[in-house]
Design an enzyme around this catalytic site. Structure first.
Site, PDB file in Angstrom:
ATOM      1  N   ARG A 271       0.972  -1.171   0.109  1.00 41.67           N
ATOM      2  CA  ARG A 271      -0.015  -0.164  -0.011  1.00 41.67           C
ATOM      3  C   ARG A 271       0.839   1.199  -0.103  1.00 41.67           C
ATOM      4  NH1 ARG A 271      -2.259   0.236   5.440  1.00 41.67           N
ATOM      5  NH2 ARG A 271      -0.839   2.171   5.644  1.00 41.67           N
ATOM      6  N   HIS A 275      -3.249   4.289   4.889  1.00 39.34           N
ATOM      7  CA  HIS A 275      -4.463   3.518   4.834  1.00 39.34           C
ATOM      8  C   HIS A 275      -5.665   4.393   4.354  1.00 39.34           C
ATOM      9  CE1 HIS A 275      -7.529   1.053   6.511  1.00 39.34           C
ATOM     10  NE2 HIS A 275      -8.244   1.699   7.322  1.00 39.34           N
ATOM     11  N   TYR A 284       4.080   4.543  11.325  1.00 37.02           N
ATOM     12  CA  TYR A 284       4.368   3.394  11.700  1.00 37.02           C
ATOM     13  C   TYR A 284       5.283   2.939  10.633  1.00 37.02           C
ATOM     14  CZ  TYR A 284       0.342   3.083   8.572  1.00 37.02           C
ATOM     15  OH  TYR A 284      -0.768   3.321   7.604  1.00 37.02           O
TER      16      TYR A 284
END
Length: 384
Positions: A271, A275, A284
């Site tokens: 990805r 998100h 993160y």
């Protein structure tokens, strides 16, 4: 006298020699993700299919960037991008026949668009305007599923029902790596294998369940290995290799249609974007990791293959990009138009037969709207 000493009491006998119900070897995935582009297998790939995949990848990338821009303009409430995952999205759409069903997650609007759904209809739910935004029966696309993995048992149910009716239908259900940690994932795969339902499960392993890396979800060698525990084949594929994803999914769909039962396919991808537009991915993961995956971009991989084999030239590349820009311009123009909303649509398509409570609520809202309309007309008359 004990229970075992009573006349006619059950007395266990030695069990028969244990034998596995299924040979696990054919179910195990390959040690490494299957690839086509950049290998000798690419020479056997259909040139027309490769060009079609390329055009859809370019179109899909532009769709992702345009939808993301619409969130910044306030025209979309949220958008979960599939930038970097376009090969999975496009291949999933193109392997299905018109009679088959696609069961997407909330992230899979691109798969729905590649299957032929109007891009505006695909984004209607994320815009917050209406229920699904399209007729699932017309397009053979189930509603976009925001709850994780709940679409998987639905896909199994439809596939099983089609098989019982004798319909030549396959269901393809899409889910992310995070969804494999849900109970619905277990239930769907277990029922699918027991019933030998004609369904294909495509797991897009994009590295993170929002901010949780895969290593914190499972200790399995791969997600494809989970198939063995349910008694179905597991396939592992390079999710950025559009030709490989299409080949593996096509094999799984063919197997399902011929009565071979379900298959679990894990596509290893990434990805690139956060998100959703509301997520800060820098908290993160690092930029170096993202840049490494950019070097394995699905569009660049396929474009390189087509160029080296003389299957596409500059005019072909330009034509694909111009088509994508035209799609984006049309999407942008129509999404910039304020929708005409009818509050009574809240009660449409909730139940096939409305419940008494729903009819009561519908009548209450209609009365409030009528009273509001009468009041506004009265004030206009007073002003005159």
């Amino acid at each position: 006298m004990t229970v075992m000493e009573q006349r006619g009491a059950y007395r266990p006998t030695p069990p028969p020699a244990w034998q596995p119900r299924t040979d696990p070897a054919p179910l195990l995935p390959d040690a490494l993700p299957h690839r086509v582009l950049g290998t000798e297998a690419a020479a056997q790939a259909d040139p027309d299919l490769l060009r079609r995949l390329y055009a859809q990848l370019v179109r899909g990338r532009r769709y992702n960037t345009q939808a993301t821009a619409l969130t910044k303009q306030g025209r979309l409430a949220v958008y979960p991008s599939t930038t970097g995952q376009e090969a999975c999205e496009v291949a999933a759409a193109l392997v299905l026949e018109e009679r088959d069903w696609l069961f997407p997650s909330y992230r899979d609007t691109l798969a729905a668009v590649a299957r032929g759904l109007d891009p505006v209809q695909a984004l209607t739910l994320l815009r917050g305007d209406w229920h699904t935004g399209y007729d699932p029966r017309e397009h053979r696309i189930a509603p976009l599923s925001t709850p994780l993995a709940t679409q998987l048992p639905h896909a199994v149910g439809l596939a099983h029902a089609a098989r019982l009716k004798g319909d030549d239908v396959v269901a393809l259900a899409m889910v992310g790596d995070g969804g494999t940690s849900e109970g619905d994932f277990h239930e769907a795969l277990n029922f699918a294998a027991v019933w030998q339902a004609p369904v294909v499960f495509l797991v897009q392993n994009n590295g993170f369940a929002i901010s949780v890396p895969l290593a914190k979800q499972t200790a399995a060698p791969s997600l494809a290995h989970k198939a063995v525990g349910y008694g179905m084949p597991g396939r592992l594929v390079d999710g950025n290799d559009a030709a490989a994803v299409h080949e593996v999914l096509a094999d799984a769909v063919r197997r399902a249609r011929e009565g071979g039962g379900p298959t679990l396919v894990e596509a290893v991808t990434y990805r690139i974007d956060a998100h959703t537009n509301a997520d800060d991915a820098t908290r993160y993961r690092g930029d170096a990791e993202v840049e490494t995956w950019r070097a394995h971009d699905p569009i660049a991989l396929l474009e390189r293959e087509l160029t080296e084999r003389g299957l596409i030239d500059e005019d072909g590349v330009r034509a694909a990009r111009e088509d994508a820009e035209a799609m984006a311009a049309d999407l942008r123009e129509r999404m910039n138009q304020d929708p005409v909303l009818d509050p009574m649509d809240l009660f449409a398509h909730v139940y096939a037969e409305p419940t008494p409570q729903l009819r009561e609520q519908e009548a209450q809202l209609r009365a409030e709207l009528d009273a509001e309309a009468d009041g506004s007309h009265g004030s206009e008359g007073a002003g005159r």
